[in-house]
Design an enzyme around this catalytic site. Structure first.
Site: not given
Length: 579
Positions: A68, A130-131, A180, A494
């Protein structure tokens, strides 16, 4: 014969059939806003939206990323190359949190983005389902605006606001979280979409006040040694032509910020280079010599100013900036001009007197010569191991400075800014304010989707490449002709440079044991090869540039090469080091 109750029930069914689900409404909103590309990754809480997207694949292209974070960076690259709002999507929980780095990158680099996240059903909010994560709370500090939708009827109005806010004033990211059940449920009214042209309480000023412009013009006309610092805002507002007119009318030398690169062609006689911690010698030093400093679409970032108390302390400052919060935040402006850069320059240019400043510009050129002898000639000398500068300069010459160049973060980012001759606008895409390693690979294919007719080349360090290496799969699956150059020094270059210069060469966890990048690329179906000898460099670059599809070239460069000039952190820009 049907009963009255049966007829009424049939009418209800017919009426209900006219209404669309929240997920379908979201797709219709995208079409109304002209969205043609989305970067995303499906999951449980956003599955209804992806199901709706299945029926819109002929009108909206979806790019399936491998992580993502890649979706949010790709949306940034798309926005930066196209000038449109970038759109990305992810599911709830880890999907949403993986977007956060790209969202944070977009807010600090003023990139318009709309991020859509799925969320657990509204009856589960706050139950640690969940999630489930509080994505609104997590992203509030790095968004212009965010909002959670629990009712499908809200979707058209909220999405219209989201796209407006992402574009208006100083552009930036907006996140919309949709539960949802709101994705699944039908709207109880016909879909209707009205684009937003303004919001109560949010009135970003586009056209500046005339008295502010007049005061700025007075300072510029009376200046003996004026100097312009051009920033990203000129590119964002597409003010390149108006900016060029100002530069030529008053014959003012120009220095660029890192993200302001390509606002003025490097060939322009008034362009003196870019300034900042690893910027060029003359543009840095001359900030302490000018009598009027004209800052356009830049915010006096610490990487530009060094010690802000010492930066241009002798100069009167004209600051043209769309965000009033940036005025006087770092440097006090004697003539602040709040408004869009394009609109401000349209008002300012007719008030500017015609001037000729050959002697003042020559002062920059004299310092430029000193830098060439101390730095540039050494970088391009062609001795020992291949130098990063040689690779970048050769690519610049072979592409005539017209490619869209996407870079990651670190030494190669600074070397590319120095040695690629940017001739066209929107040609340097980088993570500026956040300095996000892993930005370049997904941003590059996003940029290619946003500007399909341009050659897109990305320079990436070996450390950065391994942050988002999995996005090779996205490039391969989509067949995007992105040209990838890894400048491999087997170090986090760097950080190693700083440890060498300021920490007595105590190289703490910066050396990398890298994998076989070419084999990995071929595993994804992307051809490539490694170049280790200077004699093979030109032909290797020809192979890369002439390839029809994507190609990966790994160039092994000097391990302990340092990038100069350099302004040590917290010092004055006049203390810039050439070695």
């Amino acid at each position: 014969m049907a009963t009255t109750a049966e007829i009424m029930e049939e009418k209800k069914v017919e009426s209900k059939a006219e209404f669309i689900s929240g997920s379908q409404a979201l797709m219709e909103c995208f079409l109304k806003e002209g969205v043609d590309t989305i970067f995303g990754y499906p999951g449980g809480a956003i599955m209804p939206i992806y199901d709706a997207l299945y029926d819109y694949m002929d009108r909206i292209e979806h790019i399936l990323v491998r992580h993502e974070q890649g979706a949010s960076h790709a949306a940034e690259g798309y926005a930066r190359s196209s000038g449109k709002v970038g759109v990305c999507m992810a599911t709830s929980g880890p999907g949403a949190t993986n977007l956060v780095t790209g969202i944070a990158d977009a807010i600090i680099d003023c990139t318009p983005m709309v991020a859509i996240t799925g969320q657990v059903a509204s009856n589960l909010l706050g139950t640690d389902a969940f999630q489930e994560t509080d994505v609104i709370g997590i992203t509030a500090p790095v968004c212009k605006w965010n909002y959670q939708i629990v009712d499908p009827n809200e979707i058209p109005e909220i999405l219209a606001k989201a796209f407006y806010i992402a574009r208006a004033g100083k552009p930036g990211p907006v996140l919309i979280d949709i539960t949802k059940d709101a994705q699944i449920a039908l709207m109880n009214k016909p879909f209707e979409y009205k684009k937003v042209e303004g919001l109560p309480g949010y009135h970003p000023r586009k056209v500046p006040k005339l008295e502010q412009v007049q005061k700025a013009a007075e300072l510029i006309n009376n200046a003996k040694k004026p100097y312009i610092l051009v920033g990203h805002g000129v590119l964002i507002s597409e003010a390149m032509e108006e900016f060029r007119q100002l530069v030529e009318q008053a014959d003012i030398p120009v220095g660029s910020t890192l993200l302001g690169l390509s606002a003025l062609s490097i060939d322009h006689p008034n362009y003196m280079g870019w300034l900042g911690m690893h910027g060029m010698y003359a543009p840095n030093v001359m900030t302490d010599e000018c009598d009027v400093l004209i800052a356009i679409g830049m915010r006096f970032d610490d990487r530009v100013t060094g010690d802000a108390n010492l930066f241009a302390k002798q100069a009167k400052i004209v600051h043209i900036e769309v965000d009033p919060a940036e005025i006087d935040k770092i440097k006090r402006a004697d003539a602040p001009v709040v408004g869009d850069a394009k609109e401000a320059l349209k008002l300012l240019n007719p008030l500017i007197e015609k001037k000729e400043r050959a002697a003042w510009k020559q002062e920059f050129r004299d310092l430029e010569q000193a830098e060439y002898e101390a730095v540039t000639a050494r970088d391009l000398k062609g001795e020992g191991k291949i130098k990063m500068a040689e690779v970048v300069r050769m690519v610049s010459d072979k592409t005539k400075g017209e490619a869209c160049v996407v870079v990651d973060v670190g030494q190669h980012q600074m070397v590319t800014a120095r040695y690629y001759d940017f001739k066209k606008p929107h040609s340097y895409i980088a993570s500026g304010g956040l300095g996000t390693m892993g930005f370049a690979l997904p941003a590059a294919f996003g940029a290619k989707m946003g500007a399909p007719d341009r050659e897109v080349i990305t320079f990436i360090g070996d450390g950065c490449f391994q942050m988002t290496i999995q996005e090779l799969g996205t490039i391969a699956q989509k067949g995007l002709p992105v040209k990838i150059i890894i400048l491999n020094n087997n170090f986090l270059g760097m950080v190693r440079q700083w440890q060498q210069l300021f920490f007595e060469r105590r190289y703490s966890f910066v050396e990398l044991q890298n994998p076989d990048f070419i084999t990995i690329a071929k595993g994804f179906g992307i051809p490539g090869h490694k170049c280790e000898e200077r004699g093979d460099l030109s032909s290797s670059l020809d192979t890369l540039l002439n390839s029809e599809g994507s190609y990966l070239l790994e160039v092994v460069v000097e391990k302990e090469e340092n990038v100069f000039p350099m302004v040590p952190a917290g010092t004055s820009v006049s203390e810039i080091r050439l070695k």
